[in-house]
Design a protein around this motif. Structure first.
Motif, PDB file in Angstrom:
ATOM      1  N   VAL A 153       0.868  -1.192  -0.202  1.00 14.20           N
ATOM      2  CA  VAL A 153      -0.178  -0.014  -0.006  1.00 14.20           C
ATOM      3  C   VAL A 153       0.922   1.149   0.058  1.00 14.20           C
ATOM      4  O   VAL A 153       0.621   2.172  -0.468  1.00 14.20           O
ATOM      5  CB  VAL A 153      -1.153  -0.015   1.355  1.00 14.20           C
ATOM      6  N   LEU A 154       1.883   1.033   0.907  1.00  7.10           N
ATOM      7  CA  LEU A 154       2.953   2.241   0.829  1.00  7.10           C
ATOM      8  C   LEU A 154       3.519   2.805  -0.554  1.00  7.10           C
ATOM      9  O   LEU A 154       3.552   3.798  -0.930  1.00  7.10           O
ATOM     10  CB  LEU A 154       3.948   1.842   1.909  1.00  7.10           C
ATOM     11  N   LEU A 155       3.742   1.459  -1.214  1.00  5.20           N
ATOM     12  CA  LEU A 155       4.446   1.615  -2.605  1.00  5.20           C
ATOM     13  C   LEU A 155       3.394   2.517  -3.518  1.00  5.20           C
ATOM     14  O   LEU A 155       3.596   3.299  -4.582  1.00  5.20           O
ATOM     15  CB  LEU A 155       4.930   0.282  -3.318  1.00  5.20           C
ATOM     16  N   LEU A 156       2.106   1.845  -3.339  1.00  2.15           N
ATOM     17  CA  LEU A 156       0.931   2.418  -4.184  1.00  2.15           C
ATOM     18  C   LEU A 156       0.830   4.156  -4.111  1.00  2.15           C
ATOM     19  O   LEU A 156       0.649   4.668  -4.944  1.00  2.15           O
ATOM     20  CB  LEU A 156      -0.287   1.953  -3.800  1.00  2.15           C
ATOM     21  N   ILE A 157       0.797   4.521  -2.573  1.00  6.03           N
ATOM     22  CA  ILE A 157       0.713   5.573  -2.422  1.00  6.03           C
ATOM     23  C   ILE A 157       1.890   6.613  -3.152  1.00  6.03           C
ATOM     24  O   ILE A 157       1.800   7.696  -3.495  1.00  6.03           O
ATOM     25  CB  ILE A 157       0.478   5.908  -0.718  1.00  6.03           C
TER      26      ILE A 157
END
Lengths: 188, 496
Positions: A153-157
């Protein structure tokens, strides 16, 4: 055998590190950095930290340095910048003093028996029947399953955020911007 | 050796999953659809997703609260915990997302900003907040914190054509990253002192050993500093006024409500539950933070001439009041803090909603002068703002009064008399600047202002969210006070 590999890798690492700071051409500096990172990767392999070695090569030598090279080649480097003047006063003496302090600390920690190249006995890099990679993957897929997935999710953000912040305004949006308002700044 | 995968109880992380998957669907929709859809479509989608997460959280609430403590459990290799506490924050966060999305709808159209990305970032940020509240491992808390914060850094700079917004994003990013690093260092020290990052294992270790090693005390200090930044407690509040002022106003409201709630969720769970056995070591620190936040927040708010900045300082003082509940370290104190967060969420979102509307085009008119004569021009808006400000000041018949009452009575019960007296005195100082805004609104406006070419409009979405905020503020303070406090009281932390 251990000792020979250690000495060769150590020399490569140190020569590379010196090269990074002494080379005049920034591209050469970046390539010297690759040598250092490879040397460290070999040292990791010697310590049975195979996963760390692979990450070192893929992430640092592969991705990070390539990124450096991209920036250097695309943006160019200010050649007329005076390298002998410190941006911060007293930067160099402070750096040297801190470096010496670190060296002293390392020497103190290892006491006498260093430069053996023997695998470390501290930590659980490997157990009797499991390799380092196996131990690591086990904990990633059992105990740390949720944190591991949450990083995605962090990478997506990060991707969405980069796109949002780097997007140039369209022509229609630029026309909206009131030139008189000092608060509004046009993207170049 | 075969790998035994842990059981993944999807139901326990369903609210987070709905938020993340919903955000991805909006992202895909925004990218794939040829035609540009009107902005309200994305708002509605965002609200449906948040409401879906809320419903699933409500289902969890029923399961957890029915058989006392029997329903609460840890899940997915002990990484998350489902208890009243985590579900309470999930409900609160999803509610804040819905209100902020309604508020942002007209703002995005007015400022001609991209709607899908805004909602995507807001939903992802909320999922981070949920993860933080449900985490049972310091690493999971850290990841939740990063998911929450990184999305907020981008949202702070979302109005990128305005220099102040970009400045706010930069400031928030640098200081936020700094505080995350400090938090992480605290996690490392806690691991060093107790041998685990899992909150249950840490608690078990601490129960067995009464020693207070210096490394453990260091872990307390660093964790408090790291989370203190996020909840904007003095002396880690330096970024707050600038970031709150520069960010797009709906984002400021969202940030003030959700980031603070999530920070407190982590703080309460780590210190009240996990480090509860060592409360004598960390209580003085929290005491100092609470007193400083209340006093500095209230006093500095008095001298502000910008309403957004004033509300930023007032949110700092609110953080101080919520810390009082943690300082008491009793069940009653915990319930007081949770009730305060519930009341605060509605008050702060409503207040920043009004600021959004009054600021008008370019988000520029946030000075006190813009409110001059609002009572004549928009009586309804002025009335709503008056109620919300009175609630923030802690006037009876509003939720703000009960919130302050519960935390202060918890402090008295825990024999922190000095803290209770300071809190009550500061409430008097704080009343001054809230009343000043109200006085300005009902004073006669200048002729030039009343004949403004750019009148204040109240779009449907923003009006709805204001109505919900103000109604919630009033009924939580009057009719529903009992059920609301019971709700907060049942949001207990699972003792491991």
């Amino acid at each position: 055998m251990d000792w020979a590999v250690f000495v060769v890798a150590g020399i490569a690492t140190l020569v590379g590190a010196l090269g990074v700071v002494t080379c005049r051409n920034p591209v050469h500096s970046a390539l010297m950095l690759v040598m250092t990172l490879f040397g460290i990767a070999v040292l990791f392999v010697e310590q049975d930290a195979h996963f760390l070695a692979a990450v070192q090569v893929i992430v640092y030598a592969g991705a990070v340095v390539v990124l450096f090279l991209f920036v250097i080649m695309l943006l160019g480097v200010e050649t007329n910048e005076d390298l002998h003047k410190d941006p911060l006063r007293g930067q160099r003496p402070a750096a040297i003093a801190l470096g010496l302090l670190m060296l002293l600390e390392v020497l103190l920690l290892v006491r006498s028996n260093w430069v053996t190249g023997a695998p470390s006995t501290a930590g659980a890099a490997r157990s009797a029947d499991q390799t380092n990679v196996e131990v690591l993957s086990r904990s990633l897929f059992t105990r740390y399953l949720l944190p591991f997935e949450a990083t995605s999710v962090l990478l997506l953000i990060a991707v969405v955020g980069a796109v949002v912040l780097a997007r140039r305004p369209t022509r229609a949006e630029l026309a909206d911007i009131n030139e008189d308002d000092p608060d509004l700044v046009t993207a170049e | 050796m075969p790998l035994e995968l842990p059981r993944v109880e999807w139901a326990t992380i369903l609210p987070e999953t709905i938020l993340v998957v919903g955000a991805m669907l909006i992202l895909l929709g925004g990218a794939l659809l040829r035609r540009r859809l009107p902005a309200w479509v994305w708002t509605v989608a965002s609200i449906i997703i948040a409401a879906g997460a809320m419903v699933s959280a409500w289902d969890l609430w029923r399961r957890v609260s029915h058989n006392h403590q029997g329903g609460a459990h840890t899940a997915i290799a002990n990484a998350v915990v489902v208890d009243g506490f985590s579900v309470y924050f999930a409900l609160l966060t999803c509610g804040a997302v819905i209100l902020a999305a309604l508020m942002a709808d007209s703002y995005l159209r007015r400022e001609r900003l991209n709607a899908p990305e805004f909602h995507v970032l807001m939903l992802l940020s909320a999922s981070g907040a949920l993860l933080m509240a449900a985490a049972n491992d310091l690493i999971v808390i850290f990841l939740g914190l990063e998911v929450l914060s990184i999305a907020l850094y981008v949202l702070a700079g979302f109005a990128q054509r305005r220099a102040v917004s970009r400045e706010a994003a930069m400031k928030y990013f640098v200081l936020g990253a700094f505080s995350s690093a400090i938090f992480l260092y605290g996690v490392a020290l806690a691991y060093g002192a107790t041998g685990s990052t899992n909150l249950g294992e840490i608690a078990a270790f601490l129960r067995a050993s009464v020693s207070t090693h210096a490394v453990l005390l260091g872990a307390f200090a660093f964790l408090i500093v790291g989370l203190g930044f996020k909840i904007a407690a003095v002396p880690f509040h330096m970024w707050t006024p600038d970031v709150y002022q520069g960010s797009p106003t709906p984002v400021t409201g969202f940030m003030a409500a959700v980031a603070k709630a999530a920070g407190f969720a982590a703080l309460l769970r780590i210190f009240f539950s996990t480090f509860g056995t060592h409360r004598l070591d960390w209580q003085p620190l929290i005491w100092a933070l609470a007193v400083l936040s209340i006093l500095v927040g209230s006093v500095l708010a008095v001298v502000q001439t910008d309403v957004k900045r004033m509300l930023a300082y007032s949110s700092i003082s609110h953080a101080g009041y919520i810390l009082i509940g943690l300082q008491a370290a009793t069940v009653r104190g915990l319930a007081g803090s949770l009730f305060y967060l519930l009341a605060y969420t509605f008050m702060v979102l409503g207040s920043f909603g009004i600021v959004t509307l009054v600021a008008r085009d370019g988000d520029a008119r946030t000075g006190l002068d813009a409110y001059r004569g609002l009572g004549q021009r928009r009586p309804g808006l002025a009335l709503v703002f008056t109620v919300l400000l009175l609630a923030q000041a802690g006037v009876p018949l509003t939720s703000g009064f009960l919130a302050k009452f519960y935390v202060i009575s918890a402090a008295v019960e825990a024999h922190s008399y000095a803290l209770a007296i300071i809190a009550m005195l500061a409430a008097v100082i704080a009343a001054f600047f809230y009343l000043r805004v109200i006085v300005v609104m009902y004073m006669a406006g200048d002729e030039a202002d009343t004949a403004d070419a750019d009148p204040i409009r109240v779009p449907f979405g923003a009006g709805l969210s204001l109505a919900v905020s103000v109604v919630a503020t009033v009924i939580i303070g009057t009719i529903l006070a009992g059920p609301a406090f019971d709700f907060a009281r049942h949001a207990s932390i699972l003792r491991l």
